[in-house]
Enzyme design. Structure first.
Site, PDB file in Angstrom:
ATOM      1  CB  CYS A   1      -4.199   3.503  -1.194  1.00 20.73           C
ATOM      2  SG  CYS A   1      -3.129   3.439   0.111  1.00 20.73           S
TER       3      CYS A   1
ATOM      4  CB  CYS B   1      -0.956  -0.112   1.254  1.00 16.29           C
ATOM      5  SG  CYS B   1      -2.034   1.594   1.181  1.00 16.29           S
TER       6      CYS B   1
ATOM      7  CG  ASP C   1       1.120  -7.402  -1.667  1.00 16.78           C
ATOM      8  OD1 ASP C   1       0.501  -7.115  -2.496  1.00 16.78           O
ATOM      9  OD2 ASP C   1       1.588  -7.623  -0.423  1.00 16.78           O
TER      10      ASP C   1
END
Length: 394
Positions: free
Chosen positions: A338, A161, A295
């Site tokens: 986010c 993030c 990720d």
């Protein structure tokens, strides 16, 4: 050799979500998850743990309780991949074969890449939200600071993030203000990049937040060393390579991150060491029976759980199509989210796609700071995560 129809490497957000969706679609699928950890953590909560709103233990659940029914849990970690042989080797010395492979081991936090950090984190004013073992120290040092310099860092490269490093800075500033000590504390946010946020609509708002709060922003500063004994942070300027020293009384460090070594050193890796997949289909660009998301993947978007929520149904649909020897038709548009906490009662909910264009959920301007969005972050999203996303429902 152990063999499964589908092997999922990683039992974090992406691994559990995809396994649940696959089992919901076809309960007969033979699926194994390779995951060494006993505990599963909802890591977006760690910002709020660092801000004193939750205890670390509240962010975790037992991994065993989250593995979908009918999925085999192999409690081990990958040592190496052999994609030409459709197999992988584990640290425990096992070889596991697969028909299809999903690589979702998450991101690796590289504490060693900042000299002195690994030895000092959690002590003497050095803290970080990026481990369950260190996150409690963040609130300890924020709450104890009465005067001096509070320093917050963001490294070069991708992190979990992209907005998270500044969230804890804004929470700390709000705490100092509410505690009556703000006038005695200099708050500095350093980042290796050239701007606060990638998307202009939200960047402009966050610049105003930093200005209003009196947070000094220093761009192109990349932390390379923490000298805990003298309370000095050592930076390299990204453009000039000059060494810069900033004295601190407390420092919150966001460590450099990368794909796990067993990924970056494998044939599955592409540029930057990430699993090389097509950014729309999530299928590997060279091995058609390999998929990745989350990720560790090469997807050029912010690495968040919200991105995984949109990636997972695309991957599942395309994997099931591939298993039927049909083309991949589902397409991921780069959506990510986010939620940038700007205080104890305010949040900017940034949502955008590959093009950097806002892709917002709610029928109002999400670039405005809102209490309602803060409540969504604090209470709504954790419930959605545990009871919806990890069950393959949303």
């Amino acid at each position: 050799m152990d063999h499964h129809q589908i092997v999922i490497v990683g039992g974090g957000t992406a691994g559990i979500t995809v396994a649940a969706r696959l089992k919901n679609a076809d309960p007969s699928l033979d699926i194994a998850i390779l995951e060494p950890s006993e505990k599963h953590y909802y890591q977006p909560m760690w910002t709020l743990v660092g801000g004193g709103m939750f205890k670390p233990v509240e962010s975790g659940r037992d991994e065993a309780d989250l593995i979908p029914y009918g999925v085999k849990w192999i409690q081990d970690r990958v040592d190496s991949f052999s994609p030409d042989a459709n197999s992988l080797s584990t640290r425990g010395g096992e070889t596991i074969g697969y028909d299809y492979l999903i690589v979702v081991p998450g991101i690796q936090v590289n504490w060693d890449q900042v000299k002195g950090l690994k030895e000092s984190v959690g002590k003497d004013g050095v803290c970080s939200n990026y481990s369950i073992d260190t996150v409690a120290s963040t609130w300890k040092f924020i709450s104890e600071l009465k005067e001096g310099v509070a320093l917050f860092t963001q490294p070069a490269g991708a992190v979990k993030c992209g907005g998270a490093p500044q969230k804890i800075c804004y929470l700390a500033e709000d705490h100092f203000r509410r505690s009556g000590v703000r006038k005695n504390i200099e708050v500095i946010f350093t980042l290796a990049g050239p701007r606060l946020f990638a998307v202009d609509k939200y960047r402009e708002v966050l610049e105003k937040v930093a200005l209003r709060k009196g947070v000094e922003t220093r761009f192109r500063h990349n932390l390379v060393e923490v000298r805990a004994a003298s309370k000095e942070a050592i930076y390299r300027h990204m453009d000039t390579d000059d060494e810069i020293v900033i004295k601190y009384d407390m420092i919150h460090v966001t460590p450099p991150m990368s794909a796990p070594d067993f990924v970056s050193q494998s044939e599955l890796a592409g540029e930057g060491g990430w699993v090389e997949v097509d950014k729309h289909s999530l299928q590997h660009t060279r091995f058609a029976n390999v998929f990745a998301l989350g990720d560790a993947s090469s997807l050029p978007t912010s690495k968040t759980g919200a991105a995984i929520r949109k990636q997972a149904p695309v991957l599942v649909e395309n994997l099931l199509a591939t298993m039927k020897q049909e083309p991949c038709r589902a397409s991921y548009d780069g959506y990510t989210s986010c939620p940038v906490v700007t205080g104890y009662d305010s949040l900017v909910l940034a949502e955008f796609d590959y093009s950097g264009q806002p892709s917002e959920t709610f029928p109002f301007d999400q670039s405005r700071e809102r209490f309602s969005m803060f409540l969504l972050k604090k209470f709504g999203l954790p419930a959605l995560y545990w009871h919806g996303m990890l069950r393959g429902r949303v």
